[in-house]
Design a protein around this motif. Structure first.
Motif, mmCIF file in Angstrom:
data_model
loop_
_atom_site.group_PDB
_atom_site.id
_atom_site.type_symbol
_atom_site.label_atom_id
_atom_site.label_comp_id
_atom_site.label_asym_id
_atom_site.label_seq_id
_atom_site.Cartn_x
_atom_site.Cartn_y
_atom_site.Cartn_z
ATOM 1 N N GLU A 1 73.602 26.741 38.094
ATOM 2 C CA GLU A 1 72.499 25.807 37.867
ATOM 3 C C GLU A 1 72.506 25.208 36.469
ATOM 4 O O GLU A 1 72.130 24.043 36.289
ATOM 5 N N TYR A 2 72.910 25.989 35.466
ATOM 6 C CA TYR A 2 72.953 25.439 34.107
ATOM 7 C C TYR A 2 73.993 24.313 34.024
ATOM 8 O O TYR A 2 73.749 23.269 33.409
ATOM 9 N N ALA A 3 75.137 24.527 34.655
ATOM 10 C CA ALA A 3 76.157 23.475 34.686
ATOM 11 C C ALA A 3 75.666 22.276 35.498
ATOM 12 O O ALA A 3 75.889 21.120 35.119
ATOM 13 N N ALA A 4 74.978 22.540 36.619
ATOM 14 C CA ALA A 4 74.479 21.451 37.459
ATOM 15 C C ALA A 4 73.481 20.580 36.701
ATOM 16 O O ALA A 4 73.489 19.349 36.833
ATOM 17 N N GLU A 5 72.637 21.208 35.895
ATOM 18 C CA GLU A 5 71.676 20.426 35.115
ATOM 19 C C GLU A 5 72.386 19.575 34.070
ATOM 20 O O GLU A 5 71.988 18.437 33.799
ATOM 21 N N MET A 6 73.468 20.094 33.470
ATOM 22 C CA MET A 6 74.248 19.296 32.534
ATOM 23 C C MET A 6 74.892 18.102 33.249
ATOM 24 O O MET A 6 74.948 16.987 32.704
ATOM 25 N N VAL A 7 75.354 18.322 34.487
ATOM 26 C CA VAL A 7 75.933 17.228 35.267
ATOM 27 C C VAL A 7 74.867 16.186 35.571
ATOM 28 O O VAL A 7 75.094 14.971 35.456
ATOM 29 N N ARG A 8 73.667 16.647 35.985
ATOM 30 C CA ARG A 8 72.584 15.707 36.273
ATOM 31 C C ARG A 8 72.277 14.826 35.060
ATOM 32 O O ARG A 8 72.162 13.602 35.175
ATOM 33 N N ALA A 9 72.167 15.453 33.885
ATOM 34 C CA ALA A 9 71.870 14.694 32.671
ATOM 35 C C ALA A 9 72.978 13.685 32.367
ATOM 36 O O ALA A 9 72.711 12.548 31.960
ATOM 37 N N GLU A 10 74.234 14.087 32.578
ATOM 38 C CA GLU A 10 75.355 13.174 32.318
ATOM 39 C C GLU A 10 75.352 12.003 33.299
ATOM 40 O O GLU A 10 75.609 10.852 32.922
ATOM 41 N N MET A 11 75.041 12.283 34.569
ATOM 42 C CA MET A 11 75.009 11.219 35.569
ATOM 43 C C MET A 11 73.876 10.226 35.293
ATOM 44 O O MET A 11 74.049 9.016 35.446
ATOM 45 N N ILE A 12 72.712 10.737 34.887
ATOM 46 C CA ILE A 12 71.600 9.852 34.535
ATOM 47 C C ILE A 12 71.966 9.008 33.323
ATOM 48 O O ILE A 12 71.660 7.813 33.249
ATOM 49 N N SER A 13 72.642 9.625 32.346
ATOM 50 C CA SER A 13 73.069 8.882 31.159
ATOM 51 C C SER A 13 74.046 7.772 31.530
ATOM 52 O O SER A 13 74.013 6.681 30.952
ATOM 53 N N ARG A 14 74.884 8.032 32.533
ATOM 54 C CA ARG A 14 75.911 7.058 32.894
ATOM 55 C C ARG A 14 75.394 5.984 33.857
ATOM 56 O O ARG A 14 75.738 4.810 33.726
ATOM 57 N N TYR A 15 74.571 6.383 34.841
ATOM 58 C CA TYR A 15 74.181 5.452 35.908
ATOM 59 C C TYR A 15 72.685 5.189 35.982
ATOM 60 O O TYR A 15 72.248 4.410 36.834
ATOM 61 N N GLY A 16 71.887 5.822 35.117
ATOM 62 C CA GLY A 16 70.454 5.617 35.169
ATOM 63 C C GLY A 16 69.858 6.156 36.459
ATOM 64 O O GLY A 16 70.393 7.072 37.091
ATOM 65 N N HIS A 17 68.724 5.551 36.897
ATOM 66 C CA HIS A 17 68.038 6.027 38.097
ATOM 67 C C HIS A 17 68.910 5.892 39.342
ATOM 68 O O HIS A 17 68.714 6.617 40.332
ATOM 69 N N ALA A 18 69.905 5.013 39.297
ATOM 70 C CA ALA A 18 70.792 4.840 40.449
ATOM 71 C C ALA A 18 71.533 6.125 40.801
ATOM 72 O O ALA A 18 71.966 6.306 41.950
ATOM 73 N N ALA A 19 71.676 7.027 39.835
ATOM 74 C CA ALA A 19 72.337 8.298 40.111
ATOM 75 C C ALA A 19 71.618 9.068 41.211
ATOM 76 O O ALA A 19 72.229 9.839 41.954
ATOM 77 N N TYR A 20 70.298 8.878 41.317
ATOM 78 C CA TYR A 20 69.517 9.588 42.321
ATOM 79 C C TYR A 20 69.605 8.950 43.700
ATOM 80 O O TYR A 20 69.464 9.632 44.714
ATOM 81 N N VAL A 21 69.791 7.653 43.765
ATOM 82 C CA VAL A 21 69.593 6.955 45.038
ATOM 83 C C VAL A 21 70.838 6.264 45.585
ATOM 84 O O VAL A 21 70.828 5.825 46.734
ATOM 85 N N ASP A 22 71.920 6.175 44.811
ATOM 86 C CA ASP A 22 73.082 5.420 45.277
ATOM 87 C C ASP A 22 74.155 6.269 45.942
ATOM 88 O O ASP A 22 75.233 5.772 46.268
ATOM 89 N N GLY A 23 73.878 7.564 46.125
ATOM 90 C CA GLY A 23 74.804 8.393 46.886
ATOM 91 C C GLY A 23 76.064 8.785 46.149
ATOM 92 O O GLY A 23 77.162 8.743 46.721
ATOM 93 N N TYR A 24 75.955 9.182 44.899
ATOM 94 C CA TYR A 24 77.120 9.625 44.135
ATOM 95 C C TYR A 24 77.405 11.118 44.399
ATOM 96 O O TYR A 24 76.491 11.908 44.627
ATOM 97 N N VAL A 25 78.676 11.469 44.340
ATOM 98 C CA VAL A 25 79.109 12.869 44.396
ATOM 99 C C VAL A 25 79.894 13.150 43.126
ATOM 100 O O VAL A 25 80.894 12.475 42.854
#
Length: 627
Positions: free
Chosen positions: A133-157
């Motif tokens: 989970e600690y790594a997953a949260e770091m990934v989430r933060a990186e994805m938001i930094s890179r793609y903004g809110h679209a990271a949540y809704v555009d279907g990225y893996v």
């Protein structure tokens, strides 16, 4: 499109935005956009996603009662969720069906059949296979930094560099190391006391206490002379005297425990909440550790993070001690001070006097008299012996001779933040506050022969269908320099010392920058191998590998315990301490608290790896030194 702040200005902007949408789109288009974007719980955005998550089928294949349940979710996706609150979801579904009947969308027969249907929703999304989970949260933060809110809704893996088996072993090693430390310091008593006097009253409150790191909460229901009965959320358990009761000496302070208990009544009473740990023989009395620990492991060839544990349990504490905690590294920083010295003319055979030293600084409240951990002084000492045995006074005198500014310039070159490095001699004792992630990155330089690789966690980003979006291109340590540097005989020591530093061959563009002379990396590696064989890291010898190199670290108090080291290209840092920066206890050191975690993890991390033989680079010679 707008923020969540509750202000008149935001409401005014909403009015203007709504008017503009009305001009551009008709009602059916607006509703379509809404139905495809609205959050409906469990990471489902839109009704099609919700149909797949809750029923595993496209929305057009759902029955009337299933469609009505999803239609009721937008009002409160969490409170009305069929997975978490099936009864409230049913009531909301039935209300929706009633309104459909009133408005003439369905007839009485369809309404009654749908209302009679059971709630059949269950989760159809990806299941957690690995606790990272600690790594997953770091990934989430990186994805938001890179793609903004679209990271949540555009279907990225996002594909990570985490190695599943190593991550499991890292989590187990951290839990085991913390429980072992905690057991050495005594039983702190029950976690809580529940009001009421019946099992039914206790169970309702017990259900709200989470399991943490496999430690199950239980309420004491009966206390005998030398055993207790406890009630977990699933069963009643009897805990015998030898199952953790007899060894539960009371915690008095970090340095003292009370006497061994003579009866169970000295420890707990009915209604007390305790923790149970499972082993091969069943349940035993335990407790939640008050301390915390962390582990991070990199591939020193390219910086890929193979395992990362930021604390005991993410659900218990979401603070990531690998990337967010800034702690003093103590002696863990000494190899880089010595490396700076060796880039400026010192060698492992250079001798510095290990003798008392006193500093009178008007900026300090009192005179500074640094000491060795043993409280002794050892006279003229070679740098090899001093680093192997972590001699503080030699390190301070070495930094004094080298010059603090030169050392800071060198550490900054290795990746340490210049702003973190205090420009005084306490730098030699590891007083800067740094993160474990920055420390393990520096040790990777020693492991790979002098190259600065950047730690990274996300290796690739794809869309749900498999279409690649982005791929990491890490700069790697020069492959030709990780073990193929030729060894050349020298005519004399003087000839070798007079040689210039070997020039690196032209490297590909993706090669990481060389930040340490290969001769210096070799010498520090040689000393750190001796630190394992003869010094403070001796416990690592149980791995029975000849290529282990590493260094313990213990700060004043002691408040922080560290071990950083590597075998081959696997480099790992472990830390143990209290978030409140309180003392660990006089008998706790890097070698007793952090090193056992490192050993447990590296046993698995290196199980299939052959020992790495590092050839001596051009420009060095081995000689026997009379100490």
């Amino acid at each position: 499109f707008l923020s969540r702040e509750q202000t008149f200005l935001r409401k005014f902007n909403e009015i203007l935005l709504a008017l503009q949408i009305e001009r551009e789109l008709d009602k059916h288009q607006i509703l379509e956009l809404y139905l495809n974007k609205i959050f409906l719980g469990y990471r489902a955005y839109g009704i099609e996603a919700a149909a797949q998550v809750y029923y595993g089928r496209p929305v057009e294949q759902l029955s009337l009662d299933e469609m009505a349940l999803i239609a009721g979710l937008p009002k409160a996706p969490s409170a009305l969720n069929p997975l978490d609150n099936p009864e409230r979801a049913r009531a909301r579904r039935d209300w929706v069906l009633g309104r459909m009947l009133e408005l003439g969308y369905i007839d009485r027969g369809a309404h009654d059949a749908a209302v009679a249907a059971a709630i059949a929703a269950h989760y159809h999304g990806p299941r957690i296979e690995l606790h990272a989970e600690y790594a997953a949260e770091m990934v989430r933060a990186e994805m938001i930094s890179r793609y903004g809110h679209a990271a949540y809704v555009d279907g990225y893996v996002a594909q990570t560099t985490i190695d599943g088996p190593l991550q499991r072993e890292a989590q187990r090693a951290v839990e085991h190391g913390l429980l072992a430390y905690d057991a050495r310091h005594g039983f702190r008593g029950p976690e809580a006391h529940l009001d009421g006097s019946t099992p039914g009253e206790w169970l309702a409150r017990l259900a709200r206490i989470p399991t943490v790191a496999g430690l199950e909460p239980a309420v004491v229901t009966r206390v005998d002379e030398r055993e207790i009965d406890v009630l977990t959320r699933g069963e009643s358990v009897r805990i015998g005297w030898e199952r953790g009761l007899s060894s539960a000496r009371r915690y008095m302070s970090p340095d003292y425990r009370g006497p061994s208990p003579k009866s169970a009544a000295e420890l707990v009473a009915p209604g007390d909440v305790v923790r149970l740990a499972a082993d091969e023989q069943g349940w035993r009395l335990s407790q939640l550790p008050a301390a915390q620990a962390a582990l991070v492991s990199l591939d020193a060839a390219d910086g890929g993070i193979r395992a990362l544990v930021g604390g005991l349990d993410f659900s218990y504490s979401k603070f990531n001690r690998i990337a967010q905690a800034r702690r003093q590294p103590g002696s863990n920083i000494k190899p880089f001070i010595y490396a700076a010295a060796m880039e400026n003319g010192f060698t492992p055979a250079s001798v510095i006097n290990d003798a008392p030293i006193v500093f009178h600084d008007p900026g300090l409240e009192k005179v500074w008299r640094p000491e060795n951990d043993t409280g002794k002084f050892y006279g003229p000492t070679s740098l090899r012996t001093a680093l192997v045995n972590s001699r503080n006074l030699v390190s301070i005198r070495l930094l004094q001779q080298l010059g603090v500014d030169k050392a800071i310039d060198y550490l900054a070159r290795l990746g340490f933040q210049r702003a973190d490095l205090a420009p005084n001699l306490s730098l030699a004792l590891g007083t800067p506050s740094i993160t474990p992630l920055s420390l393990v990155s520096a040790y990777a330089i020693l492991a790979n022969g002098g190259y600065k690789v950047e730690p990274y966690l996300v290796s690739e980003v794809r869309r749900v269908g498999g279409e690649p979006v982005w791929r990491a291109e890490p700069r790697r340590a020069c492959p030709a320099c990780l073990g193929n540097t030729p060894v050349r005989e020298a005519a004399s020591i003087e000839e070798v010392l007079a040689e210039p530093a070997p020039q690196a061959e032209a490297a590909p563009e993706q090669t990481a920058p060389r930040v340490m002379d290969p001769r210096v990396a070799y010498m520090i590696d040689s000393i750190l191998r001796d630190a394992v064989k003869h010094g403070t890291g001796r416990r690592a010898l149980e791995l029975k590998r000849g290529d282990i190199a590493g260094k313990t670290g213990t700060t004043n108090g002691p408040t922080d315990a560290w071990f950083s080291g590597y075998a081959g290209m696997v480099v790992t840092t472990t830390w143990l301490g209290f978030d409140e920066n309180t003392p660990l206890g006089r008998q706790e050191f890097g070698g007793s608290a952090a090193l056992p975690i490192w050993v447990d993890f590296m046993r698995e991390a290196t199980r299939e790896l052959p020992a790495y033989v590092r050839p001596m680079p051009v420009g060095l010679v081995n000689v026997r030194v009379d100490r």
